[in-house]
Design a protein around this motif. Structure first.
Motif, PDB file in Angstrom:
ATOM      1  N   LEU A 144       0.819  -1.212   0.000  1.00  0.00           N
ATOM      2  CA  LEU A 144       0.000   0.000   0.000  1.00  0.00           C
ATOM      3  C   LEU A 144       0.852   1.260   0.000  1.00  0.00           C
ATOM      4  O   LEU A 144       0.437   2.301  -0.525  1.00  0.00           O
ATOM      5  N   GLY A 145       2.012   1.178   0.614  1.00  0.00           N
ATOM      6  CA  GLY A 145       2.865   2.360   0.738  1.00  0.00           C
ATOM      7  C   GLY A 145       2.663   3.100   2.041  1.00  0.00           C
ATOM      8  O   GLY A 145       2.890   4.316   2.117  1.00  0.00           O
ATOM      9  N   VAL A 146       2.253   2.390   3.083  1.00  0.00           N
ATOM     10  CA  VAL A 146       2.099   3.004   4.404  1.00  0.00           C
ATOM     11  C   VAL A 146       3.486   3.217   5.003  1.00  0.00           C
ATOM     12  O   VAL A 146       4.279   2.281   5.087  1.00  0.00           O
ATOM     13  N   PRO A 147       3.808   4.441   5.439  1.00  0.00           N
ATOM     14  CA  PRO A 147       5.147   4.705   5.994  1.00  0.00           C
ATOM     15  C   PRO A 147       5.430   3.842   7.223  1.00  0.00           C
ATOM     16  O   PRO A 147       4.514   3.487   7.982  1.00  0.00           O
ATOM     17  N   PHE A 180      -9.239   4.920  10.316  1.00  0.00           N
ATOM     18  CA  PHE A 180      -8.502   4.353   9.189  1.00  0.00           C
ATOM     19  C   PHE A 180      -8.882   5.066   7.891  1.00  0.00           C
ATOM     20  O   PHE A 180      -8.034   5.363   7.049  1.00  0.00           O
ATOM     21  N   SER A 181     -10.171   5.366   7.733  1.00  0.00           N
ATOM     22  CA  SER A 181     -10.634   6.071   6.541  1.00  0.00           C
ATOM     23  C   SER A 181      -9.994   7.451   6.434  1.00  0.00           C
ATOM     24  O   SER A 181      -9.490   7.843   5.365  1.00  0.00           O
ATOM     25  N   ASP A 182      -9.992   8.206   7.527  1.00  0.00           N
ATOM     26  CA  ASP A 182      -9.377   9.543   7.510  1.00  0.00           C
ATOM     27  C   ASP A 182      -7.890   9.448   7.175  1.00  0.00           C
ATOM     28  O   ASP A 182      -7.365  10.261   6.404  1.00  0.00           O
ATOM     29  N   TYR A 183      -7.229   8.449   7.760  1.00  0.00           N
ATOM     30  CA  TYR A 183      -5.794   8.278   7.501  1.00  0.00           C
ATOM     31  C   TYR A 183      -5.546   7.995   6.019  1.00  0.00           C
ATOM     32  O   TYR A 183      -4.665   8.603   5.389  1.00  0.00           O
ATOM     33  N   LEU A 184      -6.315   7.066   5.449  1.00  0.00           N
ATOM     34  CA  LEU A 184      -6.102   6.677   4.051  1.00  0.00           C
ATOM     35  C   LEU A 184      -6.444   7.818   3.087  1.00  0.00           C
ATOM     36  O   LEU A 184      -5.767   7.989   2.063  1.00  0.00           O
ATOM     37  N   LYS A 185      -7.466   8.585   3.409  1.00  0.00           N
ATOM     38  CA  LYS A 185      -7.809   9.711   2.542  1.00  0.00           C
ATOM     39  C   LYS A 185      -6.671  10.725   2.500  1.00  0.00           C
ATOM     40  O   LYS A 185      -6.307  11.236   1.426  1.00  0.00           O
ATOM     41  N   ASP A 186      -6.106  11.026   3.658  1.00  0.00           N
ATOM     42  CA  ASP A 186      -4.972  11.960   3.699  1.00  0.00           C
ATOM     43  C   ASP A 186      -3.788  11.408   2.916  1.00  0.00           C
ATOM     44  O   ASP A 186      -3.131  12.140   2.143  1.00  0.00           O
ATOM     45  N   LEU A 187      -3.506  10.115   3.090  1.00  0.00           N
ATOM     46  CA  LEU A 187      -2.372   9.503   2.397  1.00  0.00           C
ATOM     47  C   LEU A 187      -2.614   9.466   0.892  1.00  0.00           C
ATOM     48  O   LEU A 187      -1.700   9.768   0.094  1.00  0.00           O
ATOM     49  N   ALA A 188      -3.827   9.137   0.469  1.00  0.00           N
ATOM     50  CA  ALA A 188      -4.141   9.070  -0.962  1.00  0.00           C
ATOM     51  C   ALA A 188      -4.040  10.444  -1.615  1.00  0.00           C
ATOM     52  O   ALA A 188      -3.548  10.561  -2.754  1.00  0.00           O
ATOM     53  N   ARG A 189      -4.479  11.471  -0.921  1.00  0.00           N
ATOM     54  CA  ARG A 189      -4.391  12.819  -1.489  1.00  0.00           C
ATOM     55  C   ARG A 189      -2.937  13.233  -1.663  1.00  0.00           C
ATOM     56  O   ARG A 189      -2.562  13.851  -2.673  1.00  0.00           O
ATOM     57  N   ALA A 190      -2.114  12.873  -0.676  1.00  0.00           N
ATOM     58  CA  ALA A 190      -0.680  13.194  -0.784  1.00  0.00           C
ATOM     59  C   ALA A 190      -0.043  12.423  -1.934  1.00  0.00           C
ATOM     60  O   ALA A 190       0.784  12.980  -2.684  1.00  0.00           O
ATOM     61  N   ARG A 191      -0.416  11.155  -2.102  1.00  0.00           N
ATOM     62  CA  ARG A 191       0.182  10.337  -3.175  1.00  0.00           C
ATOM     63  C   ARG A 191      -0.346  10.726  -4.554  1.00  0.00           C
ATOM     64  O   ARG A 191       0.335  10.524  -5.561  1.00  0.00           O
ATOM     65  N   ALA A 234      -4.750   6.058  -6.543  1.00  0.00           N
ATOM     66  CA  ALA A 234      -5.092   7.483  -6.479  1.00  0.00           C
ATOM     67  C   ALA A 234      -5.090   8.151  -7.850  1.00  0.00           C
ATOM     68  O   ALA A 234      -5.690   9.220  -8.015  1.00  0.00           O
ATOM     69  N   GLN A 235      -4.445   7.531  -8.819  1.00  0.00           N
ATOM     70  CA  GLN A 235      -4.390   8.109 -10.165  1.00  0.00           C
ATOM     71  C   GLN A 235      -5.569   7.675 -11.039  1.00  0.00           C
ATOM     72  O   GLN A 235      -5.735   8.175 -12.153  1.00  0.00           O
TER      73      GLN A 235
END
Length: 396
Positions: free
Chosen positions: A153-156, A193-204, A217-218
């Motif tokens: 997934l690319g989770v840091p 988890f949803s809030d975390y993934l949304k933030d990460l997806a927007r950054a990616r 995300a693309q």
């Protein structure tokens, strides 16, 4: 004993009850949950592929139109996440989501991950053996699939400790008649988890990497909720089964020492042994489907609007399909178990899970040849997702 998914004794050993169900009541109504229990392999296998059933009915009707009560309002964040993942939707949405996500799970892509899986396993097992053992589940079984999925997934690295608690809390909602506390815990975990993934997806999306979240995300046709639901499903499905096959599997081997010796002496049996361990003590005991049209199973009429509970653990011990089903045979060649499901909802991550399990069991068999149990394990209270709380072993 009778079918009682809230009884710890039944959860620890449901197989004698399954024998009775297959023989005397292969299709039976279970009043406490309002479900029809389906116990025989042939029926379970057929219903998994039957398009008159579905994981959801919301593609056809509202809750009210289907004669069901809508979920309580406080559960909305949980269902928004779950209903956006491919497991709990039906075609055409399921077809579109599976097509998009399956690009990351082609045979070539999955096999290319084996060296990385092996490296993760070897580090975990080396540390475990150097300590002389401990809790095999907490120190090997859990970190392996979580690390693999997190890397996909690319989770840091700094955030990966959050994943396992979120997943465990979300999965609590899948148990039969979950308590109010479990429901609220699942809702909280899904929201976080949803809030975390949304933030990460927007950054990616703004600065993509080589990971799956960046790729998802693309994709313009994938909504933000669908991306979140997909990632949550990959984590939950991608690690719960692997963790529990590992724990249940080693417990089965310790209880069948001749088969453990056989496997230690011939590691070429690992692929068939993994399939057998999944069959013998199935991690996902029950899979639920909604009846979308009136059906008949084993001469019993089941009406539209109810739920069937497909008993995977029973189907995998059916003597009509498996010779000596209550015997663990790590060399069993003919093994049509249904631990990964069947039909359109067959587990997308099955090839990756098999790689993780072969590498994990192989490393422990090679590097800890004298590993033995040090205390009787205790089962987690859950029945649907069934596994051990811990498995204490010595490697000395």
């Amino acid at each position: 004993m009778r079918f009682d998914p809230w009884n710890p004794d039944f959860v620890a050993s449901p197989y004698a009850v399954y024998d009775e169900l297959r023989r005397d009541a292969p299709v039976s109504f279970f009043e406490p949950t309002g479900q029809w229990l389906i116990a025989r392999h042939a029926d379970v296998n057929a219903l998994l592929r039957d398009r008159r059933l579905g994981r959801s009915y919301l593609h056809l009707a509202t809750h009210e139109e289907f004669g069901r009560e809508p979920e309580p309002e406080f559960q909305e964040p949980f269902w928004r996440v779950v209903n956006a993942g491919m497991l709990d939707v039906e075609p055409p949405v399921h077809t579109r989501l599976r097509r998009l996500v399956s690009k990351a799970f082609t045979p070539r892509m999955v096999e290319s991950m084996r060296p990385r899986v092996r490296a993760i396993v070897e580090r975990l097992v080396d540390d475990f053996v150097e300590k002389g053992g401990g809790d095999l589940i907490a120190e090997v079984a859990e970190p392996l699939p979580v690390t693999v999925i997190a890397e996909m997934l690319g989770v840091p690295d700094a955030d990966r400790h959050l994943l396992r608690p979120w997943s465990a809390d979300i999965c609590g909602m899948y148990e039969l008649n979950p308590s109010q506390e479990a429901q609220h815990t699942a809702v909280r975990a899904a929201s976080e988890f949803s809030d975390y993934l949304k933030d990460l997806a927007r950054a990616r999306k703004a600065a993509p990497g080589e990971d799956l979240i960046s790729a998802l995300a693309q994709i313009e046709e994938l909504t933000e909720d669908e991306l979140v639901g997909t990632c949550v499903l990959l984590l939950n499905a991608g690690h719960e089964a692997t963790v529990n096959v590992t724990g249940n599997g080693w417990w089965s081997l310790f209880r069948n020492p001749s088969e453990l010796v056989r496997l230690r002496e011939d590691l070429s049996l690992l692929p068939t042994a993994i399939e057998e361990l999944m069959r013998y003590d199935t991690p996902l005991q029950m899979f639920e489907r909604w009846v979308l049209e009136d059906i008949e199973v084993g001469g019993v009429a089941i009406p539209k609007g109810v739920e069937v509970a497909l008993l995977f653990g029973s189907a995998n011990r059916d003597p009509e399909v498996f010779d000596e089903p209550d015997t663990l045979d790590v060399g069993r060649a003919d093994n049509p178990h249904i631990s990964f499901g069947a039909g359109i909802h067959f587990c997308l991550g099955a090839p990756l899970a098999r790689i993780e399990l072969v590498e994990s069991f192989g490393a422990l068999l090679r590097r800890a040849p004298a590993m033995e149990l040090t205390s009787e394990p205790v089962w987690n209270p859950g029945y649907i997702i069934r596994g051990l709380r811990s498995l204490e072993v010595s490697c000395d």
